[in-house]
Design a protein around this motif. Structure first.
Motif, PDB file in Angstrom:
ATOM      1  N   ARG A 195      49.173 -58.492 -29.085  1.00  0.00           N
ATOM      2  CA  ARG A 195      49.151 -57.370 -30.025  1.00  0.00           C
ATOM      3  C   ARG A 195      48.027 -56.424 -29.659  1.00  0.00           C
ATOM      4  NH1 ARG A 195      49.406 -60.190 -35.911  1.00  0.00           N
ATOM      5  NH2 ARG A 195      48.210 -61.838 -34.898  1.00  0.00           N
ATOM      6  N   LEU A 196      48.179 -55.148 -30.032  1.00  0.00           N
ATOM      7  CA  LEU A 196      47.185 -54.151 -29.652  1.00  0.00           C
ATOM      8  C   LEU A 196      46.182 -53.937 -30.781  1.00  0.00           C
ATOM      9  CD1 LEU A 196      47.522 -51.185 -27.428  1.00  0.00           C
ATOM     10  CD2 LEU A 196      46.455 -50.738 -29.622  1.00  0.00           C
ATOM     11  N   LEU A 197      44.903 -53.976 -30.422  1.00  0.00           N
ATOM     12  CA  LEU A 197      43.812 -53.817 -31.386  1.00  0.00           C
ATOM     13  C   LEU A 197      42.924 -52.650 -30.981  1.00  0.00           C
ATOM     14  CD1 LEU A 197      42.184 -54.954 -33.841  1.00  0.00           C
ATOM     15  CD2 LEU A 197      40.881 -56.301 -32.175  1.00  0.00           C
TER      16      LEU A 197
ATOM     17  N   GLY B  59      43.946 -63.229 -28.168  1.00  0.00           N
ATOM     18  CA  GLY B  59      45.309 -62.759 -27.962  1.00  0.00           C
ATOM     19  C   GLY B  59      45.563 -61.302 -28.255  1.00  0.00           C
ATOM     20  N   PHE B  60      44.512 -60.498 -28.420  1.00  0.00           N
ATOM     21  CA  PHE B  60      44.675 -59.070 -28.664  1.00  0.00           C
ATOM     22  C   PHE B  60      44.346 -58.277 -27.406  1.00  0.00           C
ATOM     23  CE2 PHE B  60      44.020 -60.742 -32.919  1.00  0.00           C
ATOM     24  CZ  PHE B  60      44.938 -60.030 -33.677  1.00  0.00           C
ATOM     25  N   LEU B  61      45.166 -57.275 -27.121  1.00  0.00           N
ATOM     26  CA  LEU B  61      44.825 -56.283 -26.109  1.00  0.00           C
ATOM     27  C   LEU B  61      43.934 -55.260 -26.798  1.00  0.00           C
ATOM     28  CD1 LEU B  61      45.163 -54.871 -23.351  1.00  0.00           C
ATOM     29  CD2 LEU B  61      47.218 -53.789 -24.276  1.00  0.00           C
ATOM     30  N   VAL B  62      42.660 -55.198 -26.427  1.00  0.00           N
ATOM     31  CA  VAL B  62      41.670 -54.427 -27.178  1.00  0.00           C
ATOM     32  C   VAL B  62      41.361 -53.114 -26.465  1.00  0.00           C
ATOM     33  CG1 VAL B  62      39.367 -54.438 -28.211  1.00  0.00           C
ATOM     34  CG2 VAL B  62      40.659 -56.585 -28.009  1.00  0.00           C
ATOM     35  N   LEU B  63      41.456 -52.012 -27.211  1.00  0.00           N
ATOM     36  CA  LEU B  63      41.051 -50.694 -26.735  1.00  0.00           C
ATOM     37  C   LEU B  63      39.876 -50.222 -27.574  1.00  0.00           C
ATOM     38  CD1 LEU B  63      44.539 -48.932 -26.349  1.00  0.00           C
ATOM     39  CD2 LEU B  63      43.229 -50.172 -24.598  1.00  0.00           C
TER      40      LEU B  63
ATOM     41  N   HIS C  57      55.289 -55.726 -30.036  1.00  0.00           N
ATOM     42  CA  HIS C  57      55.167 -57.137 -30.407  1.00  0.00           C
ATOM     43  C   HIS C  57      54.443 -57.302 -31.743  1.00  0.00           C
ATOM     44  CE1 HIS C  57      54.703 -61.456 -30.086  1.00  0.00           C
ATOM     45  NE2 HIS C  57      53.406 -61.315 -30.247  1.00  0.00           N
ATOM     46  N   GLY C  58      53.410 -56.484 -31.961  1.00  0.00           N
ATOM     47  CA  GLY C  58      52.657 -56.564 -33.214  1.00  0.00           C
ATOM     48  C   GLY C  58      53.247 -55.724 -34.330  1.00  0.00           C
TER      49      GLY C  58
END
Length: 316
Positions: free
Chosen positions: A75-77, A102-106, A181-182
């Motif tokens: 999931r994107l954070l 498990g987060f894709l962090v920006l 996905h999130g």
């Protein structure tokens, strides 16, 4: 549900020190509230950042990915910082912790490279320092407080929101798999960054520039958010919220006052916004950002606050 603590006045922080003195034997904060916003604690022992800084839609962004991305769903954070910005090692370590879960962090550079004026070198004054030296140091800190006030006056919604819109637009193009996905974008914010989690959670956006951001003003832009010891927040920031929110607050926080805190909780309850509020006693503003403290109760609270925010994100 605990009461909620916000701030009408300003800075943000990744740290706090309690060490100045009015006399050789009596201690008090050297910079007052401003010092909380501009310096990092010592980085956690043995830890360092694992992500990298990239460009997204011409914005510098620190990105941290799960080890198995893109081979496993993530999931994107969106990670919104305090005044120390995206080059702060502690902010980067904090972002990496979410990536490990498990987060894709920006983590975007919200300030265009202009981080808050620092005061690290002026941390101060134990009782071995002469009274004259303490007075000199105090004068330096007053001057720095003035510079921070000037910086905060430039950190406006009109400047920050278009930057966030650009990053969100780019994320939809570059990382659509994680957003899909999130079922939306998640967000965490610390200190001043906490306010912008609230603004992204609004049903409509009063700030930002469509031409600059390339996005419509209709929100909310996030599916769920969590914020820690927010700053620069006003009661109006709680109006028209439409995303679930978790708040980490500091007891007796001058930067996140009881008055605004209570108004915020009343508005969220009135508008049926799913939320939780936890007030942490005996900790400084900025405690939830990665960094070392000598006091074990602060370190324990730091872990608990992270677990609170992480659980909220995972549950939504």
């Amino acid at each position: 549900m605990t009461e909620l603590d916000l701030a009408t006045k300003a800075p943000e922080s990744d740290a706090q020190e309690d060490s100045s003195v009015d006399s050789p034997t009596q201690s008090s904060p050297i910079m007052g509230d401003h010092e909380h916003c501009v310096t990092d604690r010592p980085a956690p022992a043995g830890q360092g950042p694992t992500g990298e800084i990239i460009k997204l839609n011409d914005i510098d962004v620190y990105i941290s990915k799960p080890a198995d991305y893109p081979h496993a769903p993530t999931r994107l954070l969106l990670f919104l910082t305090g005044g120390t910005g995206i080059k702060s090692v502690n902010n980067q370590i904090q972002a990496d912790k979410y990536a490990a879960e498990g987060f894709l962090v920006l983590m975007p550079d919200m300030f265009g490279g202009e981080t808050a004026p620092g005061g690290k070198e002026a941390y101060v004054a134990d009782n071995s320092v002469s009274l004259l030296e303490q007075v000199k140091l105090k004068a330096v800190e007053i001057a720095k407080s003035f510079l921070i006030d000037m910086w905060l006056a430039r950190v406006t919604e009109a400047k920050i929101m278009p930057i966030l819109h650009k990053v969100i637009e780019a994320a939809h193009e570059e990382y659509s798999d994680a957003i899909k996905h999130g079922e939306g974008i998640y967000a965490v914010g610390y200190c001043v960054g906490g306010r912008y989690v609230l603004l992204l959670a609004k049903g409509t956006q009063e700030g930002g520039n469509d031409e600059e951001s390339g996005m419509m003003k209709a929100g909310p832009f996030i599916k769920a958010g969590a914020l820690a010891h927010a700053a620069s927040v006003t009661p109006d920031d709680f109006k028209n919220l439409q995303a679930p929110l978790s708040l980490v607050c500091v007891e007796n926080d001058a930067l996140f006052t009881d008055e605004v805190r209570k108004v915020g909780e009343d508005l969220m309850t009135q508008d049926n916004v799913e939320h939780e509020v936890q007030v942490y006693p005996g900790v400084p503003h900025g405690f939830a950002v990665a960094g070392q403290y000598q006091e074990s109760n602060i370190m324990d609270a730091q872990v608990t606050a992270y677990e609170q925010m992480l659980r909220w994100l995972k549950d939504h």
